[in-house]
Design an enzyme around this catalytic site. Structure first.
Site, mmCIF file in Angstrom:
data_model
loop_
_atom_site.group_PDB
_atom_site.id
_atom_site.type_symbol
_atom_site.label_atom_id
_atom_site.label_comp_id
_atom_site.label_asym_id
_atom_site.label_seq_id
_atom_site.Cartn_x
_atom_site.Cartn_y
_atom_site.Cartn_z
ATOM 1 N N GLU A 136 37.058 44.564 35.369
ATOM 2 C CA GLU A 136 37.287 43.819 36.615
ATOM 3 C C GLU A 136 38.705 44.156 37.041
ATOM 4 O OE1 GLU A 136 38.903 41.381 39.151
ATOM 5 O OE2 GLU A 136 38.943 40.115 37.355
ATOM 6 N N CYS A 169 43.066 37.948 41.216
ATOM 7 C CA CYS A 169 42.302 39.097 41.725
ATOM 8 C C CYS A 169 41.514 38.711 42.966
ATOM 9 C CB CYS A 169 41.359 39.614 40.650
ATOM 10 S SG CYS A 169 42.159 40.088 39.115
#
Length: 547
Positions: A298, A332
């Protein structure tokens, strides 16, 4: 050694960890403040590598600075050298057989105990380390180091139980079909980020839960909180060698691990640039591996909010403030692209948004009224200030913020940039700081703006659609189908909860294997089909051979 299985066990009912409010005068506020004060008095700590359950002090020392007071540091840690990493890999492989052979109920019990240690005994200590070392405010530390880490461990047990129950639905007469989910052959390398203590626990924890052994390289900027996570996992009963804790220089530690023939998987959270490099390096080593390594990552995001003219303005304003500026934009999933129709921008959104951003207090954790804390370190601070400068040079208008103060800590003011160029640098590139860029579009250009959102960046992590018009929601959902792995309706683009919103994105944002769901566990097992025959053949020929 054989382990008798004398019953089919069912794990306890799993629910999300309740979050505590830390209201003035509450017991939890007093307990957390006491933990922070104690840690402040005791720092700096010394953190060794942990190999085969034993501390290893290499003498190669590095520091984890306090981002709110960079002249001081939370801990000094021993960086793993080549010999230490080699021992860690060998020790993990030696521990593998016993760990993957342990009955599932016992592995499950270990991680359920770890969850209880997070939510109880270690809660405030973990939060204090996250607040001091990673610059979070109290609420952000609570939802991360306490609640989400607990949820990762508890829901992980639930999901693995469900995974193991996936069995063939059909059996031929006289036979029994079964599937077992083996740990991968070799070791898993976990490379965790600074911004979530919970991810630090989940990256080694998820592979270990299904029987893998893990070499764990934590982020230098989260070393101490991650060391506490290692300690609680050991206290919960994870055997020595199953998870090896090897802080150190990222490039060297990772290169040594992926150059080993027994490297079986990478579990990574970090930058897109680094992840792509590691993927290429792993591909270059394929001939030396025993199998094809699993690569799970990720990475970055350039996340959007799109407002339709039917959006409820007040909600969109407040959701955008939180989405952009929680934890200084260092998620993120943080909002960094905001698309607003001109009728709403001039009809109240602009004024309300800037008014709310102006209320944000910036400063260290010691003042509980501060909403924004420091960014993580010098490189982050310089990068953020540079992007703001580039935006101004390119014609962007700084509506609020745009400055920083690094004299004591790394503090950047919440910044809103108005651009007339929808593909300007701060609309395309990840900044990872408290900066959001606004593009105002003509009301009638809603569909064209959706295409613009999809085409502007290489990322596809999160996004949010604000509209009361259901047709507008459906249109945006369809047009932005591949623009985000997590999409929200009338809700900010951050805040995925384990067991509720599986998290991950595709394109340049990662492999979209969905942490916080059953999907992630499939990536760390290798299924073996077993067919047992109960009735032997009486002859080899087929009925069709008869005349």
């Amino acid at each position: 050694m054989a382990y008798p299985q004398l019953a089919t066990f069912k794990v306890p009912e799993i629910k999300n960890e309740p979050m505590r409010s830390y209201a003035p005068g509450s017991a939890e506020r007093k307990a957390l403040q006491a933990a922070i004060t104690e840690m402040e008095q005791q720092l700096p700590f010394e953190v060794p590598c942990i190999v085969n359950g034993e501390p290893v002090k290499t003498g190669n020392l590095a520091k984890q600075p306090l981002p709110h007071d960079h002249a001081r540091h939370l801990c000094t840690y021993h960086e793993a050298d080549e010999a230490t990493v080699a021992r860690a890999i060998d020790g993990a492989l030696a521990a593998k057989e016993a760990w993957e052979s342990l009955p599932w109920s016992d592995r499950a019990a270990i991680f359920l105990k770890a969850a209880d240690l997070v939510s109880g005994k270690y809660r405030y200590k973990l939060m204090a380390a996250t607040i001091l070392g990673q610059g979070k405010n109290v609420w952000q530390a609570e939802i991360d180091a306490a609640a989400e880490l607990t949820d990762f461990f508890r829901f992980g047990v639930k999901y693995v139980e469900e995974l193991y129950s996936q069995q063939p639905p059909q059996n031929s007469p006289g036979s029994w079909n079964r599937v077992e989910y083996r740990a991968l052959e070799g070791f898993v390398l976990a490379v965790s980020p600074f911004n979530f203590t919970a991810i630090g626990g989940n990256l080694p924890g998820a592979p270990a839960l299904v029987g893998n052994v893990v070499v764990w390289k934590p982020s230098p900027a989260a070393t101490y909180s991650n060391y506490l996570v290692y300690q609680l996992l050991a206290e919960a009963g994870v055997p020595a060698g199953v998870i090896q804790f090897v802080p150190g220089p990222p490039a060297e530690v990772v290169a040594q691990a992926i150059n080993n023939k027994n490297f079986a998987a990478l579990h990574f959270t970090g930058s897109t640039f680094v992840f792509r490099k590691l993927w290429k390096d792993i591909a270059g080593n394929l001939d030396k591996y025993r199998g094809y390594p699993r690569i799970v990552g990720e990475t970055g995001g350039k996340n959007f909010h799109i407002l339709h003219k039917s959006a409820e303005v007040r909600n969109a304003v407040l959701q955008s403030v939180r989405g952009a500026f929680e934890y200084q934009g260092q998620k993120c999933s943080a909002l960094s692209r905001l698309y607003v129709p001109s009728s709403l921008w001039e009809g109240g959104f602009k004024d309300q948004f800037l008014e709310e951003v102006a209320k944000i207090k910036v400063g260290p954790y010691s003042d509980w009224t501060n909403f924004l804390g420091p960014v993580i370190g010098r490189p982050a601070y310089d990068k953020i200030i540079s992007y703001i400068s580039q935006a101004k040079s390119a014609g962007g208008e700084i509506l609020i913020g745009g400055s920083g103060d690094d004299s004591k800590g790394y503090f950047v003011q919440p910044t809103v940039i108005l651009t007339k160029d929808p593909k300007s640098i701060t609309m395309r590139e990840e900044i990872f700081g408290p900066v959001v860029t606004v593009y105002v579009y003509a009301d009638e250009a809603y569909e064209e703006t959706l295409k613009l959102i999809d085409d502007t960046t290489e990322y596809a992590l999160t996004g949010a659609i604000f509209a009361q018009d259901r047709h507008a929601l459906i249109l945006a959902t369809n047009k932005l189908r591949n623009s985000a792995g997590n999409v929200y309706y009338n809700e900010k683009c951050t805040g995925a909860v384990v067991g509720q919103q599986p998290f991950g994105g595709a394109r340049g944002s990662g492999t979209n294997d969905k942490a916080g769901s059953i999907s992630i566990f499939y990536r760390f097992v290798s299924a073996r089909s077993i067919k047992e025959n109960f009735v032997g053949l009486e002859e080899f020929s087929y009925p069709s051979n008869l005349v």
